[in-house]
Design a protein around this motif. Structure first.
Motif, PDB file in Angstrom:
ATOM      1  N   THR A 115       0.833  -1.201   0.000  1.00 20.44           N
ATOM      2  CA  THR A 115       0.000   0.000   0.000  1.00 20.44           C
ATOM      3  C   THR A 115       0.867   1.250   0.000  1.00 20.44           C
ATOM      4  OG1 THR A 115      -1.784  -1.160   1.128  1.00 20.44           O
ATOM      5  CG2 THR A 115      -1.814   1.251   1.249  1.00 20.44           C
ATOM      6  N   LEU A 116       1.914   1.236   0.795  1.00 15.64           N
ATOM      7  CA  LEU A 116       2.842   2.365   0.834  1.00 15.64           C
ATOM      8  C   LEU A 116       3.443   2.617  -0.548  1.00 15.64           C
ATOM      9  CD1 LEU A 116       4.591   4.484   2.340  1.00 15.64           C
ATOM     10  CD2 LEU A 116       6.236   2.630   2.730  1.00 15.64           C
ATOM     11  N   ASN A 119       0.825   3.939  -3.060  1.00 13.87           N
ATOM     12  CA  ASN A 119       0.527   5.346  -2.805  1.00 13.87           C
ATOM     13  C   ASN A 119       1.667   6.248  -3.264  1.00 13.87           C
ATOM     14  OD1 ASN A 119      -2.089   5.275  -1.766  1.00 13.87           O
ATOM     15  ND2 ASN A 119      -1.374   4.768   0.271  1.00 13.87           N
ATOM     16  N   TYR A 122       1.699   5.933  -7.407  1.00 11.42           N
ATOM     17  CA  TYR A 122       0.511   6.324  -8.158  1.00 11.42           C
ATOM     18  C   TYR A 122      -0.199   7.561  -7.626  1.00 11.42           C
ATOM     19  CZ  TYR A 122       1.254   1.792 -10.268  1.00 11.42           C
ATOM     20  OH  TYR A 122       1.812   0.718 -10.905  1.00 11.42           O
ATOM     21  N   SER A 123       0.016   7.899  -6.355  1.00 11.80           N
ATOM     22  CA  SER A 123      -0.686   9.051  -5.782  1.00 11.80           C
ATOM     23  C   SER A 123       0.260  10.126  -5.271  1.00 11.80           C
ATOM     24  CB  SER A 123      -1.577   8.603  -4.613  1.00 11.80           C
ATOM     25  OG  SER A 123      -2.493   7.624  -5.032  1.00 11.80           O
ATOM     26  N   ARG A 125       1.836  10.071  -2.515  1.00 14.91           N
ATOM     27  CA  ARG A 125       1.643  10.214  -1.068  1.00 14.91           C
ATOM     28  C   ARG A 125       2.521   9.224  -0.326  1.00 14.91           C
ATOM     29  NH1 ARG A 125      -4.163   8.874   0.192  1.00 14.91           N
ATOM     30  NH2 ARG A 125      -3.857   7.462  -1.535  1.00 14.91           N
ATOM     31  N   GLN A 127       2.085   7.283   2.395  1.00  8.09           N
ATOM     32  CA  GLN A 127       1.031   6.832   3.304  1.00  8.09           C
ATOM     33  C   GLN A 127       0.793   5.341   3.123  1.00  8.09           C
ATOM     34  OE1 GLN A 127      -2.654   8.921   2.696  1.00  8.09           O
ATOM     35  NE2 GLN A 127      -3.802   7.533   3.988  1.00  8.09           N
ATOM     36  N   SER A 128       0.614   4.651   4.233  1.00  7.39           N
ATOM     37  CA  SER A 128       0.272   3.238   4.203  1.00  7.39           C
ATOM     38  C   SER A 128      -1.051   3.052   4.934  1.00  7.39           C
ATOM     39  CB  SER A 128       1.382   2.409   4.856  1.00  7.39           C
ATOM     40  OG  SER A 128       1.105   1.035   4.699  1.00  7.39           O
TER      41      SER A 128
END
Length: 168
Positions: A115-116, A119, A122-123, A125, A127-128
């Motif tokens: 997830t980290l 993010n 692709y985003s 960010r 953040q996880s």
């Protein structure tokens, strides 16, 4: 409430949380909730049989989210985001109806790291996924007790316990 998908992570989480009740100095109840999303070829019989033999209270919900997810996903896209949102809403409703104040999910360390990276790439960010958070409406704490566990350790535990794994 433990959300059980029928894969190694959620079986492991449910098994550990249920067995830990006997050794902890505080009381809590566990109920397993599985969502049959009516995907083609789905066979929930192995999961239902395991739950019945486990003597853990459980509920199996059946909602056709598959058709909605297909409709919402653009050609060539992935089902993950809309599927997750729909599934989470159904699980929140079940938790409220069952009187649960916590929802336990089987995400592990590898999920958090993936997830980290997603993010970041692709985003943009850093953040996880958090180990614990309160839902926006304040009704539930969502917990991820396996967040620091390696996927390979969970896979080994699931193999040793011979959980009847369902395909995604």
């Amino acid at each position: 409430m433990v959300a059980i998908s029928g894969v190694k992570d959620s079986y492991t989480l449910l098994d550990l949380l249920h067995s830990a009740r006997k050794r902890l100095p505080f009381k809590y109840d566990v109920v397993a909730v599985h969502l049959d999303q009516q995907q083609p070829g789905y066979d929930g019989v192995p999961l239902r049989s395991w739950l019945e033999q486990s003597e853990i209270p459980f509920e199996i919900l059946s909602k056709d989210t598959y058709s909605i997810v297909k409709e919402l996903t653009p050609e060539g896209g992935t089902y993950c985001a809309p599927c997750s949102r729909l599934r989470r809403g159904i699980l929140y409703s079940a938790a409220e109806r069952l009187g649960c104040n916590k929802i336990a999910l089987g995400h592990h360390r590898d999920d958090a790291l993936e997830t980290l990276l997603m993010n970041m790439f692709y985003s943009g960010r850093l953040q996880s996924m958090p180990a614990i958070y309160r839902t926006n409406d304040g009704r539930f704490d969502v917990i991820r007790p396996l967040i620091e566990c390696a996927e390979e350790d969970i896979a080994e535990y699931a193999q040793l316990k011979a959980f009847p794994i369902l395909p995604c």
